[in-house]
Design a protein around this motif. Structure first.
Motif, PDB file in Angstrom:
ATOM      1  N   PHE A  99       0.819  -1.200   0.000  1.00 23.98           N
ATOM      2  CA  PHE A  99       0.000   0.000   0.000  1.00 23.98           C
ATOM      3  C   PHE A  99       0.862   1.261   0.000  1.00 23.98           C
ATOM      4  CE2 PHE A  99      -2.881  -3.165   1.708  1.00 23.98           C
ATOM      5  CZ  PHE A  99      -4.074  -2.863   1.065  1.00 23.98           C
ATOM      6  N   ASN A 100       0.432   2.234  -0.835  1.00 20.26           N
ATOM      7  CA  ASN A 100       1.046   3.557  -0.875  1.00 20.26           C
ATOM      8  C   ASN A 100      -0.034   4.612  -0.673  1.00 20.26           C
ATOM      9  OD1 ASN A 100       3.611   2.469  -1.569  1.00 20.26           O
ATOM     10  ND2 ASN A 100       2.972   2.353  -3.716  1.00 20.26           N
ATOM     11  N   VAL A 101       0.380   5.766  -0.155  1.00 22.04           N
ATOM     12  CA  VAL A 101      -0.539   6.883   0.049  1.00 22.04           C
ATOM     13  C   VAL A 101       0.039   8.120  -0.633  1.00 22.04           C
ATOM     14  CG1 VAL A 101      -1.743   8.335   1.719  1.00 22.04           C
ATOM     15  CG2 VAL A 101      -1.331   5.924   2.233  1.00 22.04           C
ATOM     16  N   PRO A 102      -0.327   8.388  -1.877  1.00 22.85           N
ATOM     17  CA  PRO A 102       0.120   9.614  -2.540  1.00 22.85           C
ATOM     18  C   PRO A 102      -0.711  10.823  -2.088  1.00 22.85           C
ATOM     19  CG  PRO A 102      -0.407   7.858  -4.112  1.00 22.85           C
ATOM     20  CD  PRO A 102      -0.993   7.476  -2.795  1.00 22.85           C
ATOM     21  N   LEU A 103      -0.043  11.964  -1.936  1.00 24.50           N
ATOM     22  CA  LEU A 103      -0.697  13.247  -1.705  1.00 24.50           C
ATOM     23  C   LEU A 103      -0.464  14.118  -2.930  1.00 24.50           C
ATOM     24  CD1 LEU A 103       0.410  13.980   1.985  1.00 24.50           C
ATOM     25  CD2 LEU A 103      -1.687  12.864   1.197  1.00 24.50           C
ATOM     26  N   ASN A 104      -1.512  14.823  -3.367  1.00 18.32           N
ATOM     27  CA  ASN A 104      -1.422  15.603  -4.590  1.00 18.32           C
ATOM     28  C   ASN A 104      -1.994  16.996  -4.386  1.00 18.32           C
ATOM     29  OD1 ASN A 104      -0.703  13.407  -6.794  1.00 18.32           O
ATOM     30  ND2 ASN A 104      -2.275  12.511  -5.466  1.00 18.32           N
ATOM     31  N   LEU A 105      -1.358  17.958  -5.008  1.00 16.18           N
ATOM     32  CA  LEU A 105      -1.852  19.329  -5.025  1.00 16.18           C
ATOM     33  C   LEU A 105      -1.654  19.859  -6.432  1.00 16.18           C
ATOM     34  CD1 LEU A 105      -3.009  21.724  -3.403  1.00 16.18           C
ATOM     35  CD2 LEU A 105      -0.645  22.449  -3.002  1.00 16.18           C
ATOM     36  N   LYS A 106      -2.728  20.398  -7.020  1.00 17.12           N
ATOM     37  CA  LYS A 106      -2.672  20.805  -8.421  1.00 17.12           C
ATOM     38  C   LYS A 106      -3.326  22.170  -8.597  1.00 17.12           C
ATOM     39  CE  LYS A 106      -3.499  17.582 -11.416  1.00 17.12           C
ATOM     40  NZ  LYS A 106      -4.190  16.591 -12.294  1.00 17.12           N
ATOM     41  N   TYR A 107      -2.666  23.016  -9.386  1.00 18.35           N
ATOM     42  CA  TYR A 107      -3.266  24.280  -9.794  1.00 18.35           C
ATOM     43  C   TYR A 107      -3.567  24.203 -11.290  1.00 18.35           C
ATOM     44  CZ  TYR A 107      -3.727  29.029 -11.485  1.00 18.35           C
ATOM     45  OH  TYR A 107      -4.182  30.157 -12.125  1.00 18.35           O
ATOM     46  N   ILE A 108      -4.785  24.581 -11.665  1.00 22.83           N
ATOM     47  CA  ILE A 108      -5.232  24.497 -13.049  1.00 22.83           C
ATOM     48  C   ILE A 108      -5.784  25.844 -13.480  1.00 22.83           C
ATOM     49  CG2 ILE A 108      -6.811  23.353 -14.656  1.00 22.83           C
ATOM     50  CD1 ILE A 108      -6.868  21.011 -12.608  1.00 22.83           C
ATOM     51  N   TYR A 109      -5.380  26.277 -14.680  1.00 25.14           N
ATOM     52  CA  TYR A 109      -5.889  27.521 -15.243  1.00 25.14           C
ATOM     53  C   TYR A 109      -6.530  27.224 -16.587  1.00 25.14           C
ATOM     54  CZ  TYR A 109      -6.054  32.201 -17.250  1.00 25.14           C
ATOM     55  OH  TYR A 109      -6.470  33.371 -17.838  1.00 25.14           O
ATOM     56  N   ASN A 110      -7.773  27.663 -16.757  1.00 28.46           N
ATOM     57  CA  ASN A 110      -8.491  27.513 -18.017  1.00 28.46           C
ATOM     58  C   ASN A 110      -8.364  28.825 -18.780  1.00 28.46           C
ATOM     59  OD1 ASN A 110     -10.423  27.380 -20.096  1.00 28.46           O
ATOM     60  ND2 ASN A 110     -11.748  26.028 -18.916  1.00 28.46           N
ATOM     61  N   ALA A 111      -7.601  28.808 -19.883  1.00 32.35           N
ATOM     62  CA  ALA A 111      -7.300  30.029 -20.633  1.00 32.35           C
ATOM     63  C   ALA A 111      -8.274  30.288 -21.770  1.00 32.35           C
ATOM     64  CB  ALA A 111      -5.874  29.965 -21.183  1.00 32.35           C
ATOM     65  N   ALA A 112      -9.400  29.586 -21.804  1.00 27.90           N
ATOM     66  CA  ALA A 112     -10.393  29.848 -22.841  1.00 27.90           C
ATOM     67  C   ALA A 112     -10.879  31.288 -22.751  1.00 27.90           C
ATOM     68  CB  ALA A 112     -11.567  28.883 -22.704  1.00 27.90           C
ATOM     69  N   SER A 113     -11.170  31.889 -23.895  1.00 32.62           N
ATOM     70  CA  SER A 113     -11.607  33.287 -23.898  1.00 32.62           C
ATOM     71  C   SER A 113     -13.101  33.426 -23.628  1.00 32.62           C
ATOM     72  CB  SER A 113     -11.265  33.945 -25.243  1.00 32.62           C
ATOM     73  OG  SER A 113     -11.868  33.238 -26.321  1.00 32.62           O
ATOM     74  N   GLU A 114     -13.858  32.318 -23.734  1.00 32.64           N
ATOM     75  CA  GLU A 114     -15.300  32.358 -23.500  1.00 32.64           C
ATOM     76  C   GLU A 114     -15.736  31.143 -22.689  1.00 32.64           C
ATOM     77  OE1 GLU A 114     -17.234  32.582 -27.251  1.00 32.64           O
ATOM     78  OE2 GLU A 114     -16.504  34.600 -27.713  1.00 32.64           O
ATOM     79  N   ASN A 115     -16.968  31.223 -22.177  1.00 34.01           N
ATOM     80  CA  ASN A 115     -17.660  30.100 -21.531  1.00 34.01           C
ATOM     81  C   ASN A 115     -17.033  29.646 -20.220  1.00 34.01           C
ATOM     82  OD1 ASN A 115     -19.397  29.940 -23.848  1.00 34.01           O
ATOM     83  ND2 ASN A 115     -17.754  28.842 -24.902  1.00 34.01           N
ATOM     84  N   THR A 116     -16.321  30.531 -19.542  1.00 38.15           N
ATOM     85  CA  THR A 116     -15.724  30.162 -18.245  1.00 38.15           C
ATOM     86  C   THR A 116     -16.443  30.849 -17.078  1.00 38.15           C
ATOM     87  OG1 THR A 116     -14.102  31.957 -18.414  1.00 38.15           O
ATOM     88  CG2 THR A 116     -13.459  29.807 -19.299  1.00 38.15           C
TER      89      THR A 116
END
Length: 282
Positions: free
Chosen positions: A248-265
């Motif tokens: 057994f392993n226990v991964p920890l994750n932290l992610k930053y996401i940017y949506n660069a679409a010009s519309e519909n956000t």
């Protein structure tokens, strides 16, 4: 009931694997089998897929299992739910509840190239007019899509870089004419690059990534541009894995996401922070 069944299946797999491993350890003269199971459960503060928010800012639980048939061939199943009942928030505009069940197969041609096919099945918790939730329905009223993915892993020959090209080859990925008629399969295509810096600090892996949808005329990616190339998935991920024991392993994750679409956000915004913890059995 469906969510409970998913958890029971996942944990029963883990218990079965433990029993099989203990039994095989009794006879050390047995030839090690090539096939094997692995299982994983992820808990995330929200579910973001390719820059798209599914289920809003509600905790998502995601069990999955993989069966390795040969060194090159594997099959898997994966699911997600945020346990929300109403499909919309009180404003009746913002999606709230979300659940999905996926089946996949992967074949590695070599250490560099692999091909995957995933069946994404995403029935709404509430059934809407004009929507057919039949699992075997792949027409324009379906809640199912098949994704063909080509993965190029350069880590063995050049750099810790991975590229993928994903194209929907069947299911609800149809574009229409100006009168909303004459549906045609759009073959929406998404590309992504991932670079991996290992053990940057305290065994933390740093993974910058960039993903774009190339032809979104079917509007499959709702929070993206429909008429041009749209960089919907830009960001960086941090990961740190802790070993409980050999299994057994226990991964920890932290992610930053940017949506660069010009519309519909407007509905969910452009910026997302996803934190997660997993329990992995190998």
């Amino acid at each position: 009931m469906k969510n409970t069944l998913l958890f029971l299946v996942t944990f029963n797999f883990i218990e079965l694997l433990n029993a099989q491993k203990q039994e095989s350890a009794i006879d050390t003269n047995k030839v090690e089998r090539q096939s094997s199971f692995s299982a994983q459960i992820d808990i995330l503060n929200q579910y973001i897929w390719r820059g798209q928010s599914y289920g809003g800012k509600y905790v998502a639980v995601q069990p999955g299992v993989t069966y390795t048939i040969t060194e090159n061939l594997s099959i898997g199943a994966w699911a997600t739910t945020n346990f929300q009942g109403p499909y919309y928030e009180t404003d009746e505009l913002t999606p709230r509840a979300y659940q999905e069940f996926d089946l996949g197969i992967s074949y590695a041609l070599n250490n560099f190239i692999s091909i995957e096919f995933w069946d994404y099945y995403y029935p709404s918790i509430e059934k809407f007019e004009g929507e057919n939730t039949n699992f075997f329905n792949f027409r324009d009223d379906a809640v199912q899509t098949i994704d063909a993915i080509l993965v190029l892993d350069f880590s063995e020959i050049w750099l810790p870089l991975e590229a993928s090209i994903s194209t929907f080859v069947a299911g609800n990925d149809y574009r229409y004419n100006a009168n909303e008629e004459n549906p045609k399969q759009n073959f929406t295509t998404y590309v992504e690059l991932n670079y991996y810096f290992e053990d940057v600090l305290a065994e933390i892996e740093v993974n910058p990534f960039a993903g774009a949808v190339l032809n979104n005329k079917a509007e499959y990616y709702e929070y993206a541009d429909f008429d041009k190339v749209s960089f919907i998935n830009l960001g960086v991920a941090l990961a740190r894995e802790f070993n409980l024991n050999n299994d057994f392993n226990v991964p920890l994750n932290l992610k930053y996401i940017y949506n660069a679409a010009s519309e519909n956000t407007e509905i969910f915004g452009r910026n997302f922070v996803v934190a997660g913890i997993s329990l992995v059995y190998n």
